[in-house]
Design an enzyme around this catalytic site. Structure first.
Site, short mmCIF file in Angstrom:
data_model
loop_
_atom_site.label_atom_id
_atom_site.label_comp_id
_atom_site.label_asym_id
_atom_site.label_seq_id
_atom_site.Cartn_x
_atom_site.Cartn_y
_atom_site.Cartn_z
N ILE A 160 -7.02 -5.41 7.92
CA ILE A 160 -8.21 -4.59 7.73
C ILE A 160 -9.13 -5.09 6.61
O ILE A 160 -10.28 -4.67 6.54
CB ILE A 160 -7.85 -3.10 7.48
CG1 ILE A 160 -7.13 -2.91 6.14
CG2 ILE A 160 -7.01 -2.55 8.62
CD1 ILE A 160 -6.94 -1.46 5.78
N ASP A 180 -1.47 -6.40 9.40
CA ASP A 180 -2.56 -5.46 9.10
C ASP A 180 -3.67 -6.28 8.44
O ASP A 180 -3.54 -6.71 7.30
CB ASP A 180 -2.04 -4.37 8.16
CG ASP A 180 -3.06 -3.27 7.91
OD1 ASP A 180 -4.28 -3.58 7.92
OD2 ASP A 180 -2.67 -2.12 7.68
N TYR A 189 0.84 -1.21 0.00
CA TYR A 189 0.00 0.00 0.00
C TYR A 189 0.87 1.26 0.00
O TYR A 189 1.71 1.44 0.90
CB TYR A 189 -0.90 -0.05 1.23
CG TYR A 189 -1.60 1.23 1.60
CD1 TYR A 189 -2.40 1.92 0.69
CD2 TYR A 189 -1.48 1.74 2.89
CE1 TYR A 189 -3.04 3.09 1.05
CE2 TYR A 189 -2.12 2.91 3.26
CZ TYR A 189 -2.90 3.58 2.34
OH TYR A 189 -3.54 4.74 2.71
#
Length: 441
Positions: free
Chosen positions: A230, A228, A143
């Site tokens: 999410i 992470d 990202y």
């Protein structure tokens, strides 16, 4: 006259990822008012289930009106709340996380720290785990916002773990070791590895083998793991999502040192499509990390009203079960729509099972296999086709010609327009290339 931080360009805002957003803001597409505008396909936002959320709100007005048992609790919510968060919300959140993970693991609300979104959670973890001179290893592609979130204020460095299309960008032990040695060569102290699982931008969940490689490596190097997660609730196809917690538990590592060096980031931005509510969290078995992160959370709290509303919503198990199942179905249908459109344009994608985007292979459309050619192609797609997609180089991909295309932040009608634009653009590139070949023969 300003601080070095304010005057520096280390924020990462000069990336093509952010530049595309700026161009979109100047000329946003609207099917009636600006049909020739730029369509935003660089925003990983989930807008497919707002009807379900709004229906729940209509049926549960007390959550919005700040009432409980018919009486107002406005004063209670309006007054100061400490940074530990509302117990009812934290309890509902850990139960929701376990539900997404098919109840293979359970979470303790006392080990959870609330933050203003996952951006704040990731940065807070960096402040807790590392400092200037330290580095975190990240698998590529990753990202683009991590260059801002992890580095800008913390001064922690990122060292890429270079992954390859030859094995669908999966993490390997040689790649991990190479990144670790590169950090040492740069004079940095490798403190940990940060993964996104499911991956942004790949749209794939990590296999058990990958997680085991990661765990074994982290144990041997005595480093942290930040997972992470999410996008964990967006897994709409096989294989199922495996959390780092489940992978550790399956290896009976609950009493190992690594158990206390493993940390999870989560938010409601992607799974529930609520990025504007700014609800994120850190989960850690390390008491010192939890204590420090809790104190730091005072710089980015989640409002009491938001916590109250979402505690009510997440505690409604009938609703959350229905929502998550329908969300997955809609994401899968929308992804298949984009994949089919791209295939009709002669463009292939990495096989994926999660997320709000596809990792798209446009290497055959490059004038040459370089990152310069990739940026040229990206500019043409933005300027001529009117589509803001994310260039692979902004995600630190080690191979030119890959792009991330988001599909869940727009209506089906808008996606249809976008697909037609892609077809037309790809066709023009291929035709021009063929004509040039004929002329040179």
């Amino acid at each position: 006259m300003l601080s070095a931080k304010a005057a520096s360009d280390s924020h990462g805002q000069d990336s093509s990822y952010f530049s595309g957003w700026i161009e979109y803001d100047k000329n946003p597409y609207h099917h009636l008012h600006n049909p020739n505008g730029i369509i935003q396909m660089g925003l990983a936002e989930n807008q497919l289930c707002f009807d379900l959320l709004e229906s729940w709100l209509q049926q549960n007005p007390d959550a919005l009106e700040m009432k409980s048992n018919g009486g107002s609790i406005f004063k209670e919510l309006a007054l100061f709340q400490d940074y530990h968060g509302l117990p009812a919300f934290k309890n509902a959140l850990v139960e929701f996380m376990a539900e997404i993970r098919r109840n293979k693991v359970n979470y303790d609300p006392t080990k959870l720290v609330l933050t203003a979104g996952s951006t704040s959670a990731n940065e807070t973890l960096m402040f807790c785990l590392a400092q200037r001179g330290d580095a975190f290893l990240l698998p590529t592609p990753y990202y683009p916002g991590f260059d801002r979130d992890l580095k800008w204020r913390t001064e922690v460095e990122i060292v890429p773990i270079h992954c390859s299309s030859s094995n669908a960008f999966k993490i390997t032990l040689p790649a991990l070791e190479q990144a670790y040695q590169q950090a040492l060569k740069l004079g940095l102290n490798p403190k940990g590895i940060l993964i996104t699982n499911p991956s942004n931008p790949l749209g794939t969940s990590m296999t058990r083998n990958e997680l085991n490689i990661l765990i074994t490596f982290a144990m041997s190097k005595q480093v942290h793991i930040v997972s992470d997660e999410i996008y964990s609730g967006t897994v709409f196809d096989c294989p199922n999502f495996i959390s780092i917690t489940e992978a550790l538990t399956d290896r009976n590592l609950e009493i190992s040192d690594l158990w206390n060096r493993t940390h999870i980031v989560y938010s409601l931005s992607k799974d529930l499509g609520m990025p504007g509510f700014r609800v994120g969290m850190i989960y850690s078995n390390n008491e010192t990390v939890v204590a420090a992160a809790t104190r730091m959370s005072s710089f980015g709290l989640v409002s009491s009203q938001t916590q109250y509303l979402l505690a009510k919503m997440l505690s409604d198990k009938k609703f959350t079960c229905k929502y998550m199942e329908e969300n997955k179905k809609r994401l899968k249908r929308r992804k298949e729509m984009l994949i089919l459109g791209l295939e009709n344009a002669g463009i292939k994608c990495l096989k994926s099972n999660a997320g709000l985007f596809c990792w798209v292979d446009m290497r055959h459309l490059l004038s040459e296999q370089t990152f310069e050619a990739e940026i040229k192609l990206w500019k043409k797609i933005l300027g001529h086709a009117g589509l803001n997609i994310s260039a692979g180089s902004s995600c630190h991909c080690s191979e030119p010609g890959w792009f991330r295309i988001c599909f869940a932040n727009m209506s089906e009608e808008t996606l249809t327009v976008a697909i037609e634009r892609i077809k037309g653009f790809a066709g023009s590139i291929i035709s021009a290339t063929s004509l040039m070949y004929i002329c040179t023969v």
